[in-house]
Motif scaffolding. Structure first.
Motif, PDB file in Angstrom:
ATOM      1  N   ASP A 105       0.832  -1.193   0.000  1.00  0.00           N
ATOM      2  CA  ASP A 105       0.000   0.000   0.000  1.00  0.00           C
ATOM      3  C   ASP A 105       0.868   1.245   0.000  1.00  0.00           C
ATOM      4  OD1 ASP A 105      -2.342  -1.616   2.227  1.00  0.00           O
ATOM      5  OD2 ASP A 105      -2.387  -1.458   0.048  1.00  0.00           O
ATOM      6  N   TYR A 106       0.465   2.231  -0.766  1.00  0.00           N
ATOM      7  CA  TYR A 106       1.245   3.439  -1.017  1.00  0.00           C
ATOM      8  C   TYR A 106       1.576   4.192   0.265  1.00  0.00           C
ATOM      9  CZ  TYR A 106       2.561   7.793  -3.410  1.00  0.00           C
ATOM     10  OH  TYR A 106       3.228   8.903  -3.878  1.00  0.00           O
ATOM     11  N   SER A 107       2.849   4.325   0.556  1.00  0.00           N
ATOM     12  CA  SER A 107       3.346   5.129   1.654  1.00  0.00           C
ATOM     13  C   SER A 107       4.863   5.153   1.575  1.00  0.00           C
ATOM     14  CB  SER A 107       2.906   4.584   3.024  1.00  0.00           C
ATOM     15  OG  SER A 107       3.762   3.548   3.470  1.00  0.00           O
ATOM     16  N   SER A 108       5.480   5.975   2.416  1.00  0.00           N
ATOM     17  CA  SER A 108       6.927   6.014   2.525  1.00  0.00           C
ATOM     18  C   SER A 108       7.448   5.164   3.681  1.00  0.00           C
ATOM     19  CB  SER A 108       7.398   7.467   2.693  1.00  0.00           C
ATOM     20  OG  SER A 108       6.903   8.025   3.901  1.00  0.00           O
ATOM     21  N   ARG A 109       6.562   4.377   4.292  1.00  0.00           N
ATOM     22  CA  ARG A 109       6.923   3.567   5.448  1.00  0.00           C
ATOM     23  C   ARG A 109       6.957   2.088   5.081  1.00  0.00           C
ATOM     24  NH1 ARG A 109       6.228   6.190  10.285  1.00  0.00           N
ATOM     25  NH2 ARG A 109       7.550   4.472  11.017  1.00  0.00           N
ATOM     26  N   ALA A 110       7.946   1.385   5.602  1.00  0.00           N
ATOM     27  CA  ALA A 110       8.146  -0.012   5.242  1.00  0.00           C
ATOM     28  C   ALA A 110       6.988  -0.909   5.664  1.00  0.00           C
ATOM     29  CB  ALA A 110       9.456  -0.514   5.846  1.00  0.00           C
ATOM     30  N   HIS A 111       6.302  -0.567   6.744  1.00  0.00           N
ATOM     31  CA  HIS A 111       5.304  -1.475   7.300  1.00  0.00           C
ATOM     32  C   HIS A 111       4.071  -1.648   6.429  1.00  0.00           C
ATOM     33  CE1 HIS A 111       2.254   1.463   8.684  1.00  0.00           C
ATOM     34  NE2 HIS A 111       3.278   2.262   8.872  1.00  0.00           N
ATOM     35  N   THR A 112       3.856  -0.766   5.444  1.00  0.00           N
ATOM     36  CA  THR A 112       2.693  -0.917   4.575  1.00  0.00           C
ATOM     37  C   THR A 112       2.967  -1.839   3.386  1.00  0.00           C
ATOM     38  OG1 THR A 112       3.132   0.970   3.098  1.00  0.00           O
ATOM     39  CG2 THR A 112       1.994   1.429   5.184  1.00  0.00           C
ATOM     40  N   TYR A 113       4.176  -2.335   3.264  1.00  0.00           N
ATOM     41  CA  TYR A 113       4.535  -3.202   2.142  1.00  0.00           C
ATOM     42  C   TYR A 113       4.594  -4.651   2.593  1.00  0.00           C
ATOM     43  CZ  TYR A 113       5.204   1.147  -0.189  1.00  0.00           C
ATOM     44  OH  TYR A 113       4.964   2.383  -0.730  1.00  0.00           O
ATOM     45  N   GLU A 114       3.923  -5.502   1.869  1.00  0.00           N
ATOM     46  CA  GLU A 114       3.761  -6.889   2.278  1.00  0.00           C
ATOM     47  C   GLU A 114       4.646  -7.873   1.533  1.00  0.00           C
ATOM     48  OE1 GLU A 114      -0.500  -6.664   1.074  1.00  0.00           O
ATOM     49  OE2 GLU A 114      -0.112  -8.607   0.115  1.00  0.00           O
ATOM     50  N   VAL A 115       5.198  -7.480   0.399  1.00  0.00           N
ATOM     51  CA  VAL A 115       6.054  -8.359  -0.381  1.00  0.00           C
ATOM     52  C   VAL A 115       7.368  -7.638  -0.652  1.00  0.00           C
ATOM     53  CG1 VAL A 115       6.279  -9.781  -2.447  1.00  0.00           C
ATOM     54  CG2 VAL A 115       4.012  -9.343  -1.494  1.00  0.00           C
ATOM     55  N   TRP A 116       8.469  -8.345  -0.436  1.00  0.00           N
ATOM     56  CA  TRP A 116       9.805  -7.760  -0.577  1.00  0.00           C
ATOM     57  C   TRP A 116      10.703  -8.631  -1.436  1.00  0.00           C
ATOM     58  CZ3 TRP A 116      11.356  -3.132   1.739  1.00  0.00           C
ATOM     59  CH2 TRP A 116      10.424  -2.563   2.616  1.00  0.00           C
ATOM     60  N   GLY A 117      11.574  -7.970  -2.194  1.00  0.00           N
ATOM     61  CA  GLY A 117      12.619  -8.682  -2.901  1.00  0.00           C
ATOM     62  C   GLY A 117      13.789  -8.964  -1.983  1.00  0.00           C
ATOM     63  N   GLN A 118      14.785  -9.663  -2.510  1.00  0.00           N
ATOM     64  CA  GLN A 118      15.951 -10.051  -1.729  1.00  0.00           C
ATOM     65  C   GLN A 118      16.980  -8.929  -1.604  1.00  0.00           C
ATOM     66  OE1 GLN A 118      14.493 -12.829  -0.265  1.00  0.00           O
ATOM     67  NE2 GLN A 118      16.612 -13.553  -0.233  1.00  0.00           N
ATOM     68  N   GLY A 119      16.913  -7.940  -2.448  1.00  0.00           N
ATOM     69  CA  GLY A 119      17.823  -6.813  -2.401  1.00  0.00           C
ATOM     70  C   GLY A 119      18.958  -6.932  -3.393  1.00  0.00           C
ATOM     71  N   THR A 120      19.476  -5.789  -3.813  1.00  0.00           N
ATOM     72  CA  THR A 120      20.636  -5.739  -4.701  1.00  0.00           C
ATOM     73  C   THR A 120      21.575  -4.644  -4.204  1.00  0.00           C
ATOM     74  OG1 THR A 120      21.339  -5.578  -7.028  1.00  0.00           O
ATOM     75  CG2 THR A 120      19.526  -4.150  -6.351  1.00  0.00           C
ATOM     76  N   GLN A 121      22.867  -4.942  -4.189  1.00  0.00           N
ATOM     77  CA  GLN A 121      23.855  -4.020  -3.643  1.00  0.00           C
ATOM     78  C   GLN A 121      24.201  -2.928  -4.645  1.00  0.00           C
ATOM     79  OE1 GLN A 121      25.516  -4.039  -0.471  1.00  0.00           O
ATOM     80  NE2 GLN A 121      26.211  -2.017  -1.188  1.00  0.00           N
ATOM     81  N   VAL A 122      24.181  -1.692  -4.170  1.00  0.00           N
ATOM     82  CA  VAL A 122      24.657  -0.546  -4.939  1.00  0.00           C
ATOM     83  C   VAL A 122      25.792   0.095  -4.161  1.00  0.00           C
ATOM     84  CG1 VAL A 122      24.108   1.759  -5.824  1.00  0.00           C
ATOM     85  CG2 VAL A 122      22.462  -0.115  -6.074  1.00  0.00           C
ATOM     86  N   THR A 123      26.952   0.199  -4.776  1.00  0.00           N
ATOM     87  CA  THR A 123      28.113   0.799  -4.141  1.00  0.00           C
ATOM     88  C   THR A 123      28.615   1.947  -5.005  1.00  0.00           C
ATOM     89  OG1 THR A 123      28.750  -1.328  -3.165  1.00  0.00           O
ATOM     90  CG2 THR A 123      30.420   0.403  -3.229  1.00  0.00           C
ATOM     91  N   VAL A 124      28.735   3.116  -4.403  1.00  0.00           N
ATOM     92  CA  VAL A 124      29.185   4.305  -5.113  1.00  0.00           C
ATOM     93  C   VAL A 124      30.512   4.744  -4.514  1.00  0.00           C
ATOM     94  CG1 VAL A 124      28.632   6.642  -5.848  1.00  0.00           C
ATOM     95  CG2 VAL A 124      26.793   4.975  -5.478  1.00  0.00           C
ATOM     96  N   SER A 125      31.552   4.743  -5.316  1.00  0.00           N
ATOM     97  CA  SER A 125      32.876   5.118  -4.850  1.00  0.00           C
ATOM     98  C   SER A 125      33.098   6.618  -5.024  1.00  0.00           C
ATOM     99  CB  SER A 125      33.956   4.341  -5.602  1.00  0.00           C
ATOM    100  OG  SER A 125      33.923   4.627  -6.992  1.00  0.00           O
ATOM    101  N   SER A 126      33.917   7.190  -4.151  1.00  0.00           N
ATOM    102  CA  SER A 126      34.205   8.615  -4.206  1.00  0.00           C
ATOM    103  C   SER A 126      35.342   8.916  -5.159  1.00  0.00           C
ATOM    104  CB  SER A 126      34.528   9.146  -2.816  1.00  0.00           C
ATOM    105  OG  SER A 126      35.650   8.488  -2.278  1.00  0.00           O
TER     106      SER A 126
END
Length: 126
Positions: A105-126
Motif C-alpha cells: 500500500d502506497y506510503s513512505s513507510r516499510a510497514h505498509t509493504y507486504e512483499v519484498w525482494g531479496q535486495g541488490t547491492q549498490v556501491t558508489v565510490s568517491s
C-alpha cells in the motif's frame, strides 16, 4: 505467491548512473495482482534504518521521493511486464546501500509493504 526479484546493482563512481529492475511474478493469496499494488524502492546502509527512496502508485500516476534523492532518482513501472524500475543518476557515495523493491500500500513507510525482494547491492565510490 507474489515474488519480487531485483537486478541491476553494482559498483559505480560518484556522478555515474545505474538502473535497477524489479520483476514480479505470481498472484497473492488474496488474488491481488501486480497492477493493483503500489511499488516502492527502499535502501538500507550498514548501521542505518531502512528508508524509502521512491514510491509509485498502482496506476503509476503518483510518485514520491525524499529530498535526499529528488531530482536524481526516477521510479517507473510497466504493468504489462510486471516490472518496476529505478533510474539513479548523479550517484553519491551516501547512496551506497542494499536496495530493495517492495509491493503493498502506497506510503513512505516499510510497514505498509507486504512483499519484498531479496535486495541488490549498490556501491558508489568517491
Amino acid at each position: 505467491q507474489v515474488q519480487l526479484v531485483e537486478s541491476g546493482g553494482g559498483l559505480v563512481q560518484a556522478g555515474g548512473s545505474l538502473r535497477l529492475s524489479c520483476a514480479a511474478s505470481g498472484v497473492s493469496s488474496s488474488g491481488r495482482t501486480f497492477s493493483s499494488y503500489a511499488m516502492a524502492w527502499f535502501r538500507q546502509a550498514p548501521g542505518k534504518e531502512r528508508e524509502s527512496v521512491a514510491v509509485t502508485s498502482w496506476s503509476g500516476v503518483s510518485t514520491y521521493y525524499p529530498d535526499s534523492v529528488k531530482g536524481r532518482f526516477t521510479i517507473s513501472r510497466d504493468n504489462a511486464k510486471n516490472t518496476v524500475y529505478l533510474q539513479m543518476n548523479n550517484l553519491k557515495p551516501e547512496d551506497t546501500a542494499v536496495y530493495f523493491c517492495a509491493a503493498g500500500d502506497y506510503s513512505s513507510r516499510a510497514h505498509t509493504y507486504e512483499v519484498w525482494g531479496q535486495g541488490t547491492q549498490v556501491t558508489v565510490s568517491s
